[in-house]
Design a protein around this motif. Structure first.
Motif, PDB file in Angstrom:
ATOM      1  N   PHE A   1      32.261  39.980  54.975  1.00  0.00           N
ATOM      2  CA  PHE A   1      31.232  41.020  54.967  1.00  0.00           C
ATOM      3  C   PHE A   1      29.913  40.273  54.883  1.00  0.00           C
TER       4      PHE A   1
ATOM      5  N   LEU B   1      29.688  37.039  52.757  1.00  0.00           N
ATOM      6  CA  LEU B   1      30.800  37.003  51.799  1.00  0.00           C
ATOM      7  C   LEU B   1      32.143  36.876  52.506  1.00  0.00           C
TER       8      LEU B   1
ATOM      9  N   ALA C   1      35.407  37.668  52.092  1.00  0.00           N
ATOM     10  CA  ALA C   1      36.239  38.470  51.193  1.00  0.00           C
ATOM     11  C   ALA C   1      37.703  38.045  51.297  1.00  0.00           C
TER      12      ALA C   1
ATOM     13  N   PRO D   1      41.787  38.031  40.223  1.00  0.00           N
ATOM     14  CA  PRO D   1      40.766  38.798  39.490  1.00  0.00           C
ATOM     15  C   PRO D   1      40.075  39.833  40.373  1.00  0.00           C
ATOM     16  N   ASN D   2      39.301  40.709  39.765  1.00  0.00           N
ATOM     17  CA  ASN D   2      38.543  41.709  40.525  1.00  0.00           C
ATOM     18  C   ASN D   2      37.694  41.036  41.584  1.00  0.00           C
ATOM     19  N   GLY D   3      37.703  41.627  42.787  1.00  0.00           N
ATOM     20  CA  GLY D   3      36.884  41.084  43.867  1.00  0.00           C
ATOM     21  C   GLY D   3      37.526  39.912  44.574  1.00  0.00           C
ATOM     22  N   ALA D   4      38.794  39.628  44.276  1.00  0.00           N
ATOM     23  CA  ALA D   4      39.459  38.492  44.905  1.00  0.00           C
ATOM     24  C   ALA D   4      39.716  38.734  46.394  1.00  0.00           C
TER      25      ALA D   4
ATOM     26  N   LYS E   1      41.967  41.407  47.455  1.00  0.00           N
ATOM     27  CA  LYS E   1      43.314  41.955  47.634  1.00  0.00           C
ATOM     28  C   LYS E   1      43.300  43.246  48.458  1.00  0.00           C
ATOM     29  N   THR E   2      42.405  44.144  48.064  1.00  0.00           N
ATOM     30  CA  THR E   2      42.333  45.411  48.801  1.00  0.00           C
ATOM     31  C   THR E   2      41.839  45.180  50.220  1.00  0.00           C
TER      32      THR E   2
ATOM     33  N   GLN F   1      44.561  52.137  46.130  1.00  0.00           N
ATOM     34  CA  GLN F   1      44.214  51.762  44.759  1.00  0.00           C
ATOM     35  C   GLN F   1      43.674  52.968  43.996  1.00  0.00           C
TER      36      GLN F   1
ATOM     37  N   GLU G   1      47.824  48.278  43.451  1.00  0.00           N
ATOM     38  CA  GLU G   1      47.726  48.604  42.027  1.00  0.00           C
ATOM     39  C   GLU G   1      48.308  49.971  41.675  1.00  0.00           C
TER      40      GLU G   1
ATOM     41  N   HIS H   1      47.933  43.951  38.122  1.00  0.00           N
ATOM     42  CA  HIS H   1      47.155  43.129  37.196  1.00  0.00           C
ATOM     43  C   HIS H   1      47.947  42.669  35.983  1.00  0.00           C
TER      44      HIS H   1
HETATM   45  N1  LIG Z   1      33.505  47.438  53.010  1.00  0.00           N
HETATM   46  C1  LIG Z   1      32.960  46.410  52.342  1.00  0.00           C
HETATM   47  N2  LIG Z   1      31.715  45.971  52.629  1.00  0.00           N
HETATM   48  C2  LIG Z   1      31.166  44.943  51.961  1.00  0.00           C
HETATM   49  N3  LIG Z   1      31.776  44.268  50.990  1.00  0.00           N
HETATM   50  C3  LIG Z   1      33.010  44.653  50.645  1.00  0.00           C
HETATM   51  C4  LIG Z   1      33.659  45.731  51.290  1.00  0.00           C
HETATM   52  N4  LIG Z   1      34.887  45.885  50.751  1.00  0.00           N
HETATM   53  C5  LIG Z   1      35.000  44.944  49.800  1.00  0.00           C
HETATM   54  N5  LIG Z   1      33.870  44.183  49.727  1.00  0.00           N
HETATM   55  C6  LIG Z   1      33.672  43.040  48.860  1.00  0.00           C
HETATM   56  O1  LIG Z   1      34.709  42.122  49.127  1.00  0.00           O
HETATM   57  C7  LIG Z   1      35.149  41.525  47.904  1.00  0.00           C
HETATM   58  C8  LIG Z   1      36.631  41.749  47.756  1.00  0.00           C
HETATM   59  O2  LIG Z   1      36.835  43.101  47.411  1.00  0.00           O
HETATM   60  P1  LIG Z   1      38.267  43.738  47.236  1.00  0.00           P
HETATM   61  O3  LIG Z   1      38.079  45.192  47.005  1.00  0.00           O
HETATM   62  O4  LIG Z   1      39.106  43.339  48.374  1.00  0.00           O
HETATM   63  O5  LIG Z   1      38.771  43.034  45.911  1.00  0.00           O
HETATM   64  P2  LIG Z   1      40.073  43.300  45.074  1.00  0.00           P
HETATM   65  O6  LIG Z   1      40.766  42.001  44.964  1.00  0.00           O
HETATM   66  O7  LIG Z   1      40.839  44.425  45.625  1.00  0.00           O
HETATM   67  O8  LIG Z   1      39.470  43.677  43.676  1.00  0.00           O
HETATM   68  P3  LIG Z   1      39.968  44.736  42.580  1.00  0.00           P
HETATM   69  O9  LIG Z   1      40.973  44.038  41.724  1.00  0.00           O
HETATM   70  O10 LIG Z   1      38.735  45.078  41.814  1.00  0.00           O
HETATM   71  O11 LIG Z   1      40.535  45.916  43.297  1.00  0.00           O
HETATM   72  C9  LIG Z   1      34.318  42.113  46.805  1.00  0.00           C
HETATM   73  O12 LIG Z   1      33.277  41.222  46.507  1.00  0.00           O
HETATM   74  C10 LIG Z   1      33.796  43.402  47.388  1.00  0.00           C
HETATM   75  O13 LIG Z   1      32.535  43.699  46.849  1.00  0.00           O
END
Ligand SMILES: Nc1ncnc2c1ncn2[C@@H]1O[C@H](COP(=O)(O)OP(=O)(O)OP(=O)(O)O)[C@@H](O)[C@H]1O
Ligand SMILES: [Mg+2]
Lengths: 252, 335
Positions: free
Chosen positions: A14, A17, A19, A38-41, A43-44, A86, A173, A204
């Motif tokens: 993104f 970033l 992701a 961790p959060n923001g890794a 995964k989603t 999620q 999750e 988690h």
């Molecule tokens: N549509 C998007 N546009 C911009 N940035 C995004 C978008 N979706 C996710 N991100 C960024 O990508 C990174 C990964 O996010 P993601 O939601 O995949 O993390 P996660 O591992 O699922 O975290 P969590 O455990 O909190 O669910 C984060 O920094 C998030 O802010």
């Protein structure tokens, strides 16, 4: 064992970033493969790329050797790649049963049936019934999501996924916001459904992950930092640093 | 569960639901009979003509309910489906044949074609973007109808559309045209009722609720939107065909944005997602407009105001309230 589901070198950025950064996964049939981090890794985001909700920048997804990378979400479901969300996303106006029946009819290819009554689709009703039975929601099938507790709503997500008869079920999750007992209920359920579908699980609770997974992938900041069976992951010093941190991993 | 489903169906809940269903069927059948009986109850020709127009608007409003109520697609340009069909059927009737079935078929097919073409673009959208784009498309059709004089008669519209024929016999204006309209309404209602209760119809509810979730259970959201758009336009096409025969002509005003606003208001006031509600809305609209426009010039403004108030205080519309009362009369669950 045959590799049911293969992800190779997946990238998603993104802006600046990264992701998801060069992620590869190999999920064997009938296995529970957990994804932790961790959060923001990312995964989603990885889930979104695999299931057609986001377009990956690079990388390939193979289901039983077939390249399914560029298929749209609904076709991936037909192929057998099914996800849950999620944040619970069920159809609020419909009862739990109707939610699952919608999925069951979809799987039976009835989405373009204009003439039958939806309520008269027997086979789909029976499939839905079975899914609800498996997840233990049959007693509450007549309730609408708002009348269900949080835990049951999360379970309903899983039931919808199961009714689609997936090859691979991606659970994002499923235990989010659940109590300890509810989490254990889901953990047992995940283990139980793995004999009919492969599972990619984001979770988690490290204790749960270590106890029910066949393989674990650890992600931080978009990258895979470790991959392997639970025993290996729990001993990996890099994982302990980056993720498990102070968590007690158990003596043996 | 191992128990036979037939045994389960005998629970008190199921039998109560069943009795409500039967009661609903009876009510619908009585309503249909009443609608068909109107000409034989000594109604005046003026009343019959007005009711014909109301039922035509009813068919048109049901077609919009498919989009707004069942799929969650709010169209600001639904005059397009109706107005376009008035021209298609009118031009065909004037130049080729006034056979009712042929004219209707031509209007329906033409409407389906336009719905398909515009649908390729609009089904990518939802929410306000969908609303605005449908409005624009309708304005384009309006402009074409005004400018393309040799074909559409410009601002005068089509004049002198013949009466329709049915099995080679001319349909008389008044009672016969009314009966033709009433039967069309009943047929459309039954077909659409079937449609919204079909597996396809249920996928629309899923799309309305949450497009991502719908896609995640294997629903091809864009294709389903395209198909319902086409069905909606085809139904609007039936209404447009009847209208051009009722008025013996077509007019660009049928494509004007005010008409789109009217039919949207009728549908919402009538009660979206109920099919029958919009028909009641249409009947109310046509009769009140007839009473009021003759003595009151600010009709359009007051209708707009009434609409806003109704949306604020009665968001489920007449149909929604009626359904709630009906459910209370036939409770599905004991206590
Ligand atoms: N549509 C998007 N546009 C911009 N940035 C995004 C978008 N979706 C996710 N991100 C960024 O990508 C990174 C990964 O996010 P993601 O939601 O995949 O993390 P996660 O591992 O699922 O975290 P969590 O455990 O909190 O669910 C984060 O920094 C998030 O802010
Ligand atoms: Mg996440």
């Amino acid at each position: 064992m045959a590799s049911a589901f293969l992800i190779e070198g997946l990238h998603k950025s993104f802006g600046a970033l990264h992701a998801v950064n060069d992620v590869s996964l190999d999920i064997e049939a009938g296995q529970v493969h957990s994804l932790i981090g961790p959060n923001g890794a990312g995964k989603t985001t990885l889930f979104n790329c695999i299931t057609g909700f986001l377009q990956p920048d690079a990388g390939k997804v193979f289901l039983k050797g077939r390249d399914v990378t560029d298929l749209p979400s609904h076709k991936l479901v037909k192929e057998g790649i099914v996800r849950t969300f999620q944040i619970t996303q069920v159809f609020g106006e419909l009862s739990a049963r109707e939610n699952v029946e919608l999925a069951a009819r979809s799987r039976e290819g009835l989405n373009f049936d204009f003439f039958r009554k939806a309520s008269a689709c027997r086979a789909a009703s029976e499939d839905a019934e079975e899914s609800l039975e498996v997840v233990g929601l049959i007693e509450k099938a007549h309730l609408r999501p708002e009348e269900l507790g949080h835990g049951d709503k999360r379970v309903l997500e899983v039931a919808i996924g199961l009714a689609l008869n997936p090859e691979v079920l991606l659970l994002d999750e499923p235990t989010a916001g659940m109590s300890r007992t509810e989490t254990e209920r889901i953990a047992r359920l995940v283990r139980q459904i793995a004999d009919r579908t492969s599972v990619l699980l984001v979770e988690h609770d490290t204790e749960v992950v270590l106890s029910i997974s066949d393989t674990i992938t650890v992600m931080t900041q978009g990258r895979v930092i470790a991959q392997g069976p639970p025993e290996q992951i729990s001993r990996d010093p890099q994982v302990q640093d980056a993720y498990l941190g102070a968590v007690e991993v158990g003596e043996d | 569960m191992a128990a036979s489903p037939d045994v389960e169906n005998l629970t008190p809940d199921a039998s109560r639901t069943r009795s409500r269903e039967v009661a609903t069927q009876v009510l619908l059948a009585c309503s249909a009979l009443l609608v068909l009986a109107v000409p034989f109850l000594g109604a005046s020709p003026f009343f019959i003509t007005l009711l014909t127009e109301a039922l035509i608007f009813g068919i048109w409003a049901m077609s919009l309910d498919l989009l707004v109520g069942y799929t969650g697609l709010v169209s600001f340009g639904h005059a397009a489906s109706f107005g376009f069909a008035t021209y298609a059927a009118g031009i065909f009737a004037m130049n080729v044949s006034a056979d009712f079935f042929l004219s209707t078929a031509v209007a329906i097919i033409a409407a389906a074609a336009v719905a398909f073409l515009t649908g390729l673009v609009v089904t990518r959208l939802s929410g306000i973007a969908f609303a605005i784009l449908t409005l624009c498309i309708c304005q384009v059709l309006f402009q074409i109808s005004v400018v393309w004089r040799s074909f559409t008669g410009g601002l005068d519209g089509l004049i002198g559309v013949p009466l329709p024929t049915l099995f080679g016999r001319e349909v008389e204006p008044g009672e016969e045209l009314y009966l033709l309209t009433a039967v069309s309404l009943i047929v459309c209602y039954l077909l659409l009722r079937r449609l919204v209760e079909s597996p396809f119809g249920k996928t629309l509810l899923a799309i309305r609720a949450n497009e991502d979730r719908a896609a995640a259970i294997g629903i091809d959201v864009r294709r389903h939107k395209l198909v319902i758009l086409i069905i909606s336009w085809m139904t609007g096409g039936v209404a447009g065909t009847l209208f051009v025969f009722l008025k013996a002509g077509a007019n660009p005003m049928s494509l004007y944005w005010i008409e789109s606003g009217n039919i949207l208001a009728i549908t919402i006031l009538g009660g979206i997602g109920t099919l029958f509600g919009p028909v009641i809305g249409a009947i109310g609209f046509i009769f009140i407009r007839d009473q009021v426009t003759t003595m009151y010039r600010a009709w359009q403004f007051s209708f707009g105001l009434a609409f806003v108030l109704a949306v604020l205080f009665m968001p489920s519309g007449i149909g929604g309230i009626a359904e709630r009362i009906w459910r209370r009369l036939w409770p599905a669950r004991s206590s």
